[in-house]
Scaffold this active site. Structure first.
Site, short mmCIF file in Angstrom:
data_model
loop_
_atom_site.label_atom_id
_atom_site.label_comp_id
_atom_site.label_asym_id
_atom_site.label_seq_id
_atom_site.Cartn_x
_atom_site.Cartn_y
_atom_site.Cartn_z
N GLY A 159 1.94 3.04 -2.62
CA GLY A 159 1.67 3.98 -3.70
C GLY A 159 2.43 3.66 -4.97
N ASP A 163 0.82 -1.23 0.00
CA ASP A 163 0.00 0.00 0.00
C ASP A 163 0.85 1.27 0.00
OD1 ASP A 163 -2.38 -1.64 0.36
OD2 ASP A 163 -1.77 -1.82 2.45
N GLN A 194 2.49 -5.82 -3.36
CA GLN A 194 2.71 -5.93 -1.92
C GLN A 194 3.96 -5.13 -1.51
OE1 GLN A 194 1.89 -9.36 -3.47
NE2 GLN A 194 -0.10 -8.44 -3.27
N HIS A 199 -3.33 -1.30 -6.92
CA HIS A 199 -2.49 -0.18 -7.35
C HIS A 199 -3.39 0.94 -7.86
CE1 HIS A 199 1.29 -2.91 -7.84
NE2 HIS A 199 0.75 -2.95 -6.63
#
Length: 422
Positions: free
Chosen positions: A15, A13, A222, A41
């Protein structure tokens, strides 16, 4: 032409999708090398917010080829929805998307096995997204799996039935219900759509691109702290999320890798169970969650929040060979009087700056250092002083320069602090 790798340095998470979308025009090819539809994403452009789960994040860029590599596990149901949405946005996806024949398939029974396994663990559950990814990778390593290329075979249905019968026996033993006809119907509709796309021997295609001097970006999913070997085991994902995974997940030689771009948030988050030394279980953590809209883009689950973890970032940079850093969500911390950073751990009665072997069963407490916060992020050749001090502090502590700084969710809200040769 060498390959550049882009991956996450925390618990996912971070970015990654935005950075891939921003730099994709520099490349001829974007190739996803591992993970499955648990990835989310997120791209924001032209007033739209798009979440990609399987398809590489360069899909909205004209002239860029996107490849789903052999290291990815594909859920045909999720992929079908994703393809239909992208086509609805006017993108000619069939010209831009290639799929590896060696990528493994997630079956409806894999999702059932995932749910059954989590239920049996009870309080010890790992926080799976229940997308069937772990069981699909287990079948892959157990040499039972079905691959995308298998749908081209005449005996695909019989092989599918043989595998699902094995799964049904396991589910019966685990006292869990078998999939219904509706889930199987959705699966085979996804398979039919998959058949209409270009299935390729992606390792051959990518090496041919390398030989013809095409520019390739390998996109990970991930984060490094979820890596099956080097993450916070057993609270990890089922694939290799680090730079080495780009080689096995795409079939490219290690000697082809040049730049490694590591993505991290200005703070830290984690979804699901597992250790999180810098977590803030207080109003500050809740404020970060609220201001950062920290809810899973795939699951919707609230993310746990805390200050940035520097020993973990140093560790991730080490195992990945990171050459450039990209810091995301700096704007979320605007308005905090102070921002913190975990600079060491208290572990087994001692202070250490090294990530310990066991942070799951033994107590690890953070050693926080507090710095002055910033009211806003302004950039006119240089950042305002308090934010610039935070950047310099992180660069010194981590030992790698920060090249990209995201100042908001949009495609255009990014500052390139140091250019990267491509």
């Amino acid at each position: 032409m060498p390959v550049d790798v882009l991956l996450g340095l925390q618990w996912g998470d971070e970015g990654k999708g935005k950075i891939v979308d921003v730099i994709a025009p520099r490349y001829d090819v974007v190739a996803r090398f591992q993970g499955g539809p648990n990835a989310g994403h997120t791209l924001e452009f032209n007033g739209k917010r798009v979440v990609l789960h399987t398809i590489p994040s360069g899909i909205f860029r004209d002239g860029v080829i996107n490849i789903v590599g052999n290291g990815v596990v594909i859920d045909p149901v999720t992929l079908k929805k994703e393809i239909e949405y992208i086509e609805s946005q006017g993108v000619d996806i069939r010209k831009r998307l290639f799929i590896s024949r060696k990528a493994h398939l997630i079956l409806p029974t894999h999702r059932m096995l995932d749910a059954a396994s989590e239920a049996l663990k009870g309080k010890s559950k790992i926080g799976s997204t229940l997308r069937g990814i772990g069981p699909a990778y287990m079948d892959k390593t157990g040499r039972n799996g079905l691959r995308a290329g298998d749908i081209e075979s005449k005996d695909f249905i019989s092989r599918y039935k043989a595998l699902t019968e094995k799964h049904s026996e396991l589910l019966t033993f685990m006292k869990y219900q078998s999939p219904n006809s509706e889930s199987e119907r959705d699966f085979f509709e996804g398979v039919e759509l998959l058949r209409s796309f270009k299935l390729v021997d992606s390792e051959v295609v990518l090496n041919n691109y390398l030989n013809s001097r095409k520019k390739i970006l390998a996109e990970g999913a991930q984060g490094s702290l979820l890596d099956i070997d080097f993450g916070s085991y057993p609270y990890v994902t089922s694939s290799s999320t680090i730079t080495a995974g780009a080689c096995t997940g795409l079939g490219i030689p290690p000697t082809s890798i040049r730049n490694v771009i590591g993505i991290f948030k200005a703070y830290c988050t984690r979804v699901g169970s597992g250790p999180f030394p810098s977590e803030l279980n207080d109003e500050t953590g809740e404020r970060i969650r609220r201001q950062g809209n920290e809810f899973g883009s795939t699951t919707g689950r609230p993310r746990r929040c805390g200050w940035v973890d520097i020993p973990a970032l140093r560790y991730a940079c080490m195992i990945n060979g990171v050459t450039h850093l990209a810091m995301m969500k700096s704007d979320v911390l605007c308005g905090f009087e102070q921002v913190g950073a975990c600079v060491n751990y208290f572990y087994e009665g001692e202070k250490t700056g090294i990530m310990p072997f066991d942070i799951v069963h033994r107590e690890v407490r953070p050693d926080f250092r507090m710095l002055r916060g910033w009211k806003e992020i302004s950039f006119a050749g240089n950042f305002n002083s308090d934010f610039a001090d935070y950047i310099s502090f992180l660069e010194k502590e981590i030992g790698v320069k920060i090249s990209f700084i995201s100042t908001g969710p949009g495609r255009e809200e990014i500052v390139v602090k140091e250019e990267m040769a491509v």
